[in-house]
Design a protein around this motif. Structure first.
Motif, PDB file in Angstrom:
ATOM      1  N   ASP A   1       6.231   8.550 -28.781  1.00  0.00           N
ATOM      2  CA  ASP A   1       6.509   9.986 -29.694  1.00  0.00           C
ATOM      3  C   ASP A   1       5.275  10.571 -29.367  1.00  0.00           C
ATOM      4  N   VAL A   2       5.680  11.627 -29.660  1.00  0.00           N
ATOM      5  CA  VAL A   2       3.542  12.460 -29.021  1.00  0.00           C
ATOM      6  C   VAL A   2       3.596  13.123 -31.312  1.00  0.00           C
ATOM      7  N   CYS A   3       2.187  13.745 -30.581  1.00  0.00           N
ATOM      8  CA  CYS A   3       2.102  14.590 -32.374  1.00  0.00           C
ATOM      9  C   CYS A   3       0.736  16.135 -31.599  1.00  0.00           C
ATOM     10  N   SER A   4       1.521  16.337 -30.502  1.00  0.00           N
ATOM     11  CA  SER A   4       0.442  17.247 -29.929  1.00  0.00           C
ATOM     12  C   SER A   4       0.914  18.136 -29.115  1.00  0.00           C
ATOM     13  N   GLY A   5       0.245  19.235 -28.936  1.00  0.00           N
ATOM     14  CA  GLY A   5       1.074  19.858 -27.248  1.00  0.00           C
ATOM     15  C   GLY A   5       0.122  19.351 -26.514  1.00  0.00           C
ATOM     16  N   GLY A   6      -1.204  18.274 -26.794  1.00  0.00           N
ATOM     17  CA  GLY A   6      -1.521  17.310 -25.020  1.00  0.00           C
ATOM     18  C   GLY A   6      -1.075  16.145 -25.141  1.00  0.00           C
ATOM     19  N   GLU A   7      -1.036  15.589 -26.456  1.00  0.00           N
ATOM     20  CA  GLU A   7       0.001  14.553 -26.103  1.00  0.00           C
ATOM     21  C   GLU A   7       1.369  14.716 -24.857  1.00  0.00           C
ATOM     22  N   LEU A   8       1.554  16.167 -25.534  1.00  0.00           N
ATOM     23  CA  LEU A   8       2.839  16.308 -24.491  1.00  0.00           C
ATOM     24  C   LEU A   8       2.700  16.431 -23.731  1.00  0.00           C
ATOM     25  N   ALA A   9       1.890  17.069 -22.939  1.00  0.00           N
ATOM     26  CA  ALA A   9       1.423  17.403 -21.576  1.00  0.00           C
ATOM     27  C   ALA A   9       1.474  16.305 -21.197  1.00  0.00           C
ATOM     28  N   VAL A  10       0.638  15.155 -21.998  1.00  0.00           N
ATOM     29  CA  VAL A  10       0.687  13.830 -21.116  1.00  0.00           C
ATOM     30  C   VAL A  10       1.805  12.783 -20.979  1.00  0.00           C
TER      31      VAL A  10
ATOM     32  N   GLY B   1      -7.706  -2.106 -28.686  1.00  0.00           N
ATOM     33  CA  GLY B   1      -6.526  -0.491 -27.788  1.00  0.00           C
ATOM     34  C   GLY B   1      -6.317   0.053 -28.778  1.00  0.00           C
ATOM     35  N   ALA B   2      -6.769   0.408 -29.982  1.00  0.00           N
ATOM     36  CA  ALA B   2      -6.200   1.850 -30.619  1.00  0.00           C
ATOM     37  C   ALA B   2      -6.952   1.971 -30.926  1.00  0.00           C
ATOM     38  N   TYR B   3      -6.790   3.271 -31.194  1.00  0.00           N
ATOM     39  CA  TYR B   3      -7.383   4.474 -32.052  1.00  0.00           C
ATOM     40  C   TYR B   3      -9.292   3.984 -32.602  1.00  0.00           C
ATOM     41  N   CYS B   4      -9.396   3.797 -30.777  1.00  0.00           N
ATOM     42  CA  CYS B   4     -10.862   3.719 -30.062  1.00  0.00           C
ATOM     43  C   CYS B   4     -11.175   5.244 -29.491  1.00  0.00           C
TER      44      CYS B   4
ATOM     45  N   ALA C   1       3.963   5.452 -30.182  1.00  0.00           N
ATOM     46  CA  ALA C   1       3.319   6.327 -30.780  1.00  0.00           C
ATOM     47  C   ALA C   1       2.147   5.967 -30.726  1.00  0.00           C
ATOM     48  N   GLY C   2       2.059   7.615 -29.520  1.00  0.00           N
ATOM     49  CA  GLY C   2       1.130   7.920 -28.281  1.00  0.00           C
ATOM     50  C   GLY C   2       0.052   8.307 -29.445  1.00  0.00           C
ATOM     51  N   LYS C   3      -0.588   8.527 -30.794  1.00  0.00           N
ATOM     52  CA  LYS C   3      -1.837   8.853 -31.409  1.00  0.00           C
ATOM     53  C   LYS C   3      -2.580   7.232 -31.178  1.00  0.00           C
ATOM     54  N   ALA C   4      -1.819   6.106 -31.004  1.00  0.00           N
ATOM     55  CA  ALA C   4      -2.910   4.938 -31.302  1.00  0.00           C
ATOM     56  C   ALA C   4      -3.538   5.587 -30.023  1.00  0.00           C
ATOM     57  N   PHE C   5      -3.273   5.357 -28.518  1.00  0.00           N
ATOM     58  CA  PHE C   5      -3.498   5.492 -27.573  1.00  0.00           C
ATOM     59  C   PHE C   5      -2.670   5.960 -25.683  1.00  0.00           C
ATOM     60  N   LEU C   6      -2.413   6.960 -25.425  1.00  0.00           N
ATOM     61  CA  LEU C   6      -1.917   7.915 -24.752  1.00  0.00           C
ATOM     62  C   LEU C   6      -2.738   7.966 -23.897  1.00  0.00           C
ATOM     63  N   THR C   7      -2.601   7.630 -22.057  1.00  0.00           N
ATOM     64  CA  THR C   7      -2.832   8.233 -21.087  1.00  0.00           C
ATOM     65  C   THR C   7      -1.721   8.060 -20.169  1.00  0.00           C
TER      66      THR C   7
ATOM     67  N   GLY D   1       2.324   1.605 -32.745  1.00  0.00           N
ATOM     68  CA  GLY D   1       1.818   1.950 -31.875  1.00  0.00           C
ATOM     69  C   GLY D   1       0.776   1.223 -31.407  1.00  0.00           C
ATOM     70  N   ARG D   2      -0.393   0.593 -32.656  1.00  0.00           N
ATOM     71  CA  ARG D   2      -1.032  -0.297 -32.424  1.00  0.00           C
ATOM     72  C   ARG D   2      -1.210  -1.743 -32.436  1.00  0.00           C
ATOM     73  N   SER D   3       0.135  -2.165 -33.008  1.00  0.00           N
ATOM     74  CA  SER D   3       1.162  -3.829 -33.050  1.00  0.00           C
ATOM     75  C   SER D   3       1.102  -3.908 -30.843  1.00  0.00           C
ATOM     76  N   ILE D   4       1.220  -2.992 -30.521  1.00  0.00           N
ATOM     77  CA  ILE D   4       1.168  -2.745 -28.794  1.00  0.00           C
ATOM     78  C   ILE D   4       0.753  -2.763 -28.302  1.00  0.00           C
ATOM     79  N   ILE D   5      -0.449  -1.849 -28.122  1.00  0.00           N
ATOM     80  CA  ILE D   5      -1.506  -1.637 -27.144  1.00  0.00           C
ATOM     81  C   ILE D   5      -2.697  -1.941 -28.188  1.00  0.00           C
ATOM     82  N   GLY D   6      -3.441  -2.606 -29.463  1.00  0.00           N
ATOM     83  CA  GLY D   6      -4.402  -2.742 -29.861  1.00  0.00           C
ATOM     84  C   GLY D   6      -4.861  -3.776 -29.366  1.00  0.00           C
ATOM     85  N   THR D   7      -4.152  -4.765 -29.535  1.00  0.00           N
ATOM     86  CA  THR D   7      -4.905  -6.666 -29.182  1.00  0.00           C
ATOM     87  C   THR D   7      -4.737  -6.245 -27.645  1.00  0.00           C
ATOM     88  N   ALA D   8      -4.129  -5.456 -26.651  1.00  0.00           N
ATOM     89  CA  ALA D   8      -4.512  -5.644 -25.398  1.00  0.00           C
ATOM     90  C   ALA D   8      -6.015  -4.827 -25.092  1.00  0.00           C
TER      91      ALA D   8
END
Length: 492
Positions: free
Chosen positions: A121-130, A430-433, A100-106, A324-331
């Motif tokens: 998973d993306v939820c905007s044109g910006g996330e799609l572009a990334v 790591g997630a949603y900050c 879930a890219g909304k958690a943190f996508l670069t 999403g969070r469960s992958i990137i949050g604690t990292a």
């Protein structure tokens, strides 16, 4: 002032201002298990992540600083995928795991997830572009959103995206028209509301939902018929999301049971290859949090799906998930520098009895972590540059913004000698900050640094004052430079 690193800290009693769940730690320097990335440790009192010290990171990149443990993020992505692969193989089916890219996508993080074998998973044109800029195969992307623009839909269809999640009846015709113009058949899912709202320790099942996402179960059959009426659309299956920061499998089980009943009805009109149960798997932010291991959740959900399909006498579909969070949050963790401290007397009983809350102000705040202000989210913290023998003191870590609600950590016990200049580390950021970060008070967003095997590198550049000014259409660099020169002369 010297700060010994060796002896055990002095014991202390609980502060009456502390929340009931917060315990006085036996050691206010200890790193609570489950809150920190797997390579985080202490060496000679200093916090080390990815074999890079907190002091070295702060000296090189400054603070506030988002730090991502690359090995932790990559390994958790693989573990989540393997947990669902194994669980659904046991019941004779297969799983798809979308990050879930909304958690943190670069761009870098998208590449890590792709290398781990995850869809995205993306939820905007910006996330799609990334995701596309990262070189991810468009077929391995899913596109969410309750109000996708015509331009976003066109871009997704044109780019060959693997699946678009339909969120409203209007989107059916819009996506169909975009696909028809390009002479392609676009795969779609339909987001439905199962009526199940999952929370950390409980779930509430209702007949109807009052929210902006999805379509009610009682309208889903007609919506799918409408999708199937368009030759340019390929109906892949249902999608549902029941909430976030979920610690157990009960909510998923209830939602899956409701969706499978609808899934069976839809099979009468054609193939339904998949069922997407969404994400929302929780992590620990404090020592009071106890999320179930992802392997246990995967196994329980798979058993529920298998039992439901057997009862309904239907084949087990491919089941998709969106962690999403469960992958990137604690990292992730965030490093701050302490600027000021103050002890505030607070009356906690009707008779006016006083207790002390220590406010520790840092050089970041709600601009780099909006979750405490938005959701009253709790976080933890530890000194990162040293350990201390001082007795634990109840602190509230505050940000630097001009808001009384600018709180980073609402309640934590830190060594009582925390002082200006100390480094503070907040885990599980790591997630949603970074995705929710802002320029409030014209503060630049911090850089993001990935650490691995003793190396640190910037994966998102931090913003400078010049960056902020450059976006202001009225900015004239010659004015500010002239005034600065005049001021310098007057002070000479």
């Amino acid at each position: 002032m010297a700060h010994p690193d060796s002896a055990a800290p002095v014991a202390a009693g609980p502060n009456p201002l502390a929340p009931a769940w917060l315990r006085v730690p036996a050691d206010a320097n200890a790193l609570a298990p489950g809150l920190w990335s797997r390579t985080t440790k202490r060496s000679d009192g200093e916090l080390i992540v990815g074999d890079v010290s907190a002091g070295a990171l702060a000296a090189r990149f400054g603070t506030p600083l988002y730090v991502i443990d690359e090995d932790d993020a990559r390994s958790r992505a693989v573990e989540v995928r393997e947990a669902f692969d194994d669980a659904f193989a046991e019941i004779g089916s297969a799983a798809k795991v979308y990050y879930a890219g909304k958690a943190f996508l670069t761009i870098e993080i998208a590449r890590w997830m792709d290398a781990a074998g995850l869809f995205i998973d993306v939820c905007s044109g910006g996330e799609l572009a990334v995701a596309l800029a990262a070189g991810v195969d468009p077929e391995r992307l899913g596109f969410h959103g309750n109000n996708k623009s015509f331009a976003e839909i066109d871009r997704a269809v044109e780019g060959g995206i693997g699946a678009i999640v339909i969120d409203s009846l209007q989107e059916i015709d819009r996506i169909a028209a975009a696909a028809e113009r390009r002479g392609v058949r676009q795969s779609v899912r339909l987001r439905v509301n199962s009526g199940v709202h999952a929370h950390t320790h409980a779930f509430l099942a209702t007949a109807h939902e009052d929210q902006k996402f999805g379509i009610g179960l009682d309208h889903a059959v007609d919506a799918v018929e409408r999708i199937r009426s368009h030759p340019s659309l390929a109906f892949r299956g249902l999608h549902c999301h029941i909430g976030s920061q979920i610690f157990g499998a009960d909510g998923f089980a209830e939602s899956a049971a409701r969706l499978l009943t609808l899934h069976k009805r839809l099979l009468a009109g054609g193939d339904v290859a998949e069922l997407n149960l969404g994400g929302g798997f929780g992590i620990a932010y404090t020592s009071a949090d106890d999320p179930a291991p992802i392997g246990e959740l995967a196994r329980r959900i798979a058993e529920t799906v298998a039992a439901g399909c057997e009862e309904l006498d239907i084949p087990v579909p491919v089941v998709a998930f969106e962690p999403g969070r469960s992958i990137i949050g604690t990292a992730g963790l965030t490093l701050y520098t302490v600027g000021t401290t103050k002890d505030v007397p607070v009356a906690f009983q009707d008779d006016g009895e006083i207790a002390i809350r220590r406010y520790v102000s840092v050089d970041g705040g709600m601009s780099d972590n909006a979750r405490p202000a938005l959701y009253q989210a709790d976080y933890s913290a530890r000194l990162a540059n040293r350990t201390s023998q001082a007795a634990p003191a109840l602190v509230r870590v505050a940000g630097k913004h001009c808001e009384s609600g600018d709180i980073v950590v609402n309640a934590e016990y830190l060594p009582g000698d925390v002082e200006p200049g100390d480094l503070l580390a907040v885990p599980a950021t790591g997630a949603y900050c970074w995705p929710l970060s802002s320029n409030y008070n014209h503060v630049g967003r911090p850089p993001v640094v990935a650490v691995r095997d003793g190396e640190a590198r910037v994966i998102v550049r931090g913003e400078t004052i010049d960056d902020l000014l450059a976006r202001d259409a009225a900015y004239d660099p010659s004015i500010s430079s002239t005034r600065s020169t005049a001021k310098e002369r007057s002070q000479a």
